[in-house]
Design an enzyme around this catalytic site. Structure first.
Site, short mmCIF file in Angstrom:
data_model
loop_
_atom_site.label_atom_id
_atom_site.label_comp_id
_atom_site.label_asym_id
_atom_site.label_seq_id
_atom_site.Cartn_x
_atom_site.Cartn_y
_atom_site.Cartn_z
N HIS A 183 0.83 -1.22 0.00
CA HIS A 183 0.00 0.00 0.00
C HIS A 183 0.85 1.25 0.00
O HIS A 183 0.35 2.35 0.29
CB HIS A 183 -0.94 0.00 1.22
CG HIS A 183 -2.05 -1.01 1.07
ND1 HIS A 183 -2.86 -1.37 2.13
CD2 HIS A 183 -2.47 -1.75 0.02
CE1 HIS A 183 -3.73 -2.27 1.72
NE2 HIS A 183 -3.51 -2.53 0.45
N CYS A 201 12.26 16.09 -11.24
CA CYS A 201 11.97 16.89 -12.46
C CYS A 201 11.77 18.36 -12.14
O CYS A 201 11.57 19.18 -13.05
CB CYS A 201 10.72 16.33 -13.16
SG CYS A 201 9.19 16.65 -12.26
N1 APR Z 1 -1.86 -7.24 18.14
C1 APR Z 1 -2.37 -7.95 17.10
N2 APR Z 1 -3.44 -7.55 16.37
C2 APR Z 1 -4.01 -6.38 16.72
C3 APR Z 1 -3.53 -5.57 17.77
C4 APR Z 1 -2.40 -6.05 18.50
N3 APR Z 1 -1.88 -5.36 19.52
N4 APR Z 1 -4.32 -4.47 17.86
C5 APR Z 1 -5.24 -4.58 16.89
N5 APR Z 1 -5.08 -5.73 16.21
C6 APR Z 1 -5.85 -6.23 15.09
C7 APR Z 1 -7.31 -5.88 15.14
O1 APR Z 1 -8.02 -6.87 15.88
C8 APR Z 1 -7.69 -5.89 13.64
O2 APR Z 1 -8.12 -7.19 13.26
O3 APR Z 1 -5.36 -5.61 13.92
C9 APR Z 1 -6.40 -5.55 12.94
C10 APR Z 1 -6.40 -4.17 12.33
O4 APR Z 1 -7.38 -4.14 11.33
P1 APR Z 1 -7.58 -2.79 10.49
O5 APR Z 1 -7.67 -1.64 11.42
O6 APR Z 1 -8.68 -3.05 9.52
O7 APR Z 1 -6.20 -2.62 9.70
P2 APR Z 1 -5.74 -3.40 8.41
O8 APR Z 1 -6.30 -4.79 8.40
O9 APR Z 1 -4.27 -3.26 8.33
O10 APR Z 1 -6.42 -2.55 7.21
C11 APR Z 1 -6.10 -2.93 5.89
O11 APR Z 1 -7.29 -1.00 5.08
O12 APR Z 1 -7.78 1.21 5.38
C12 APR Z 1 -7.04 0.33 4.63
O13 APR Z 1 -5.03 0.80 3.53
C13 APR Z 1 -5.58 0.61 4.80
O14 APR Z 1 -3.76 -0.98 4.88
C14 APR Z 1 -5.04 -0.67 5.42
C15 APR Z 1 -6.07 -1.70 5.03
#
Ligand code: APR
Length: 237
Positions: free
Chosen positions: A111, A141
């Protein structure tokens, strides 16, 4: 028997214990900002200063000395350093630089990266100056007002998909860490490999795709990831 070919996918959860917010947790980024205002090409065309400001604030966090790699980032860097050539890839959805600072080498930011800017005129990717403004000049550029965050917005193609698909096609072990499984194509990787690779989810709580994994362990990444790496190195190292 050769050590397994490993593909690891990380999401915002792996950086949570470093002090960076996730996206969809109750205190997450999308609880305070609207995606259509700050994370789409249309938003940038409509109000570049607002979008630049959103990413400038997140980029400024990366310069905060209190925000640094945690034990989970460090463990994955150790696994990378210990694993044979051609048998490891860490794919991150995160745009923070914590995997880079932990020392991960075989790392792909699908990303993009907050720390970098991309020129709309010459397509050069360069370190983002402190704050990006609509007047920022491209170091390649010299164009002014042509720099955007080197971050993949909703509706845009992720980066490195050919390399990711090639790694998934060969992997024996797929590990998903700290991601909600809400955003494709990353959320679909487990489906691509599960018929022939071992699959493991390490997440604070069940994700949307937990049922697709052979095994799902729930807890903080700073506990689960070092334990997984220790176990893997003991078995294959
Ligand atoms: N340890 C492990 N997992 C954790 C922790 C922790 N301390 N804290 C939170 N989580 C988990 C949550 O339970 C959740 O399932 O991390 C996950 C985060 O999910 P999202 O907030 O949806 O983030 P992500 O999955 O990376 O989002 C994917 O969405 O908005 C777009 O581009 C953005 O890259 C991002 C993509």
């Amino acid at each position: 028997m050769a050590p397994p070919k490993i593909v690891i996918l990380t999401g915002a959860g792996i950086s949570r214990e470093s002090g960076l917010h996730t996206f969809r947790d109750p205190d997450g980024i999308w609880a305070r900002h609207r995606i259509e205002e700050v994370a789409t090409p249309e938003a940038f065309a409509r109000n570049p200063a607002l979008v630049q400001g959103f990413y400038n604030a997140r980029r400024a966090q990366l310069r905060d000395p209190a925000i640094r790699p945690n034990a989970a980032h460090d463990a994955l860097a150790e696994l990378d350093a210990s694993w044979p050539e051609g048998r490891f890839l860490l794919v991150t959805q995160n745009v923070d630089d914590l995997h880079d600072r932990a020392g991960s080498r075989r790392l792909l930011h699908m990303h993009g990266e907050l720390a970098k800017a991309r020129c709309l005129r010459c397509a050069a990717i360069s370190p983002a100056p402190g704050d990006l403004t609509p007047e920022s000049a491209c170091p390649e550029c010299g164009g002014t007002g042509t720099l955007r965050p080197h971050v993949v917005w909703f509706g845009e193609m992720p980066i490195g998909m050919e390399r990711i698909e090639a790694a998934l096609a060969e992997c024996d072990l797929f590990v998903s860490i700290g991601t909600s499984g809400a955003v494709y194509p990353a959320a679909g990787f487990v489906r691509e490999v599960r018929h022939r690779a071992d699959t493991l989810e390490l997440n604070l709580e069940p994700s949307e795709g937990s049922h697709l994994f052979d095994e799902a362990r729930h807890g903080p990444a700073t506990q689960l990831v070092p334990a997984f790496v220790r176990e893997t190195l003991a078995r294959w190292g």
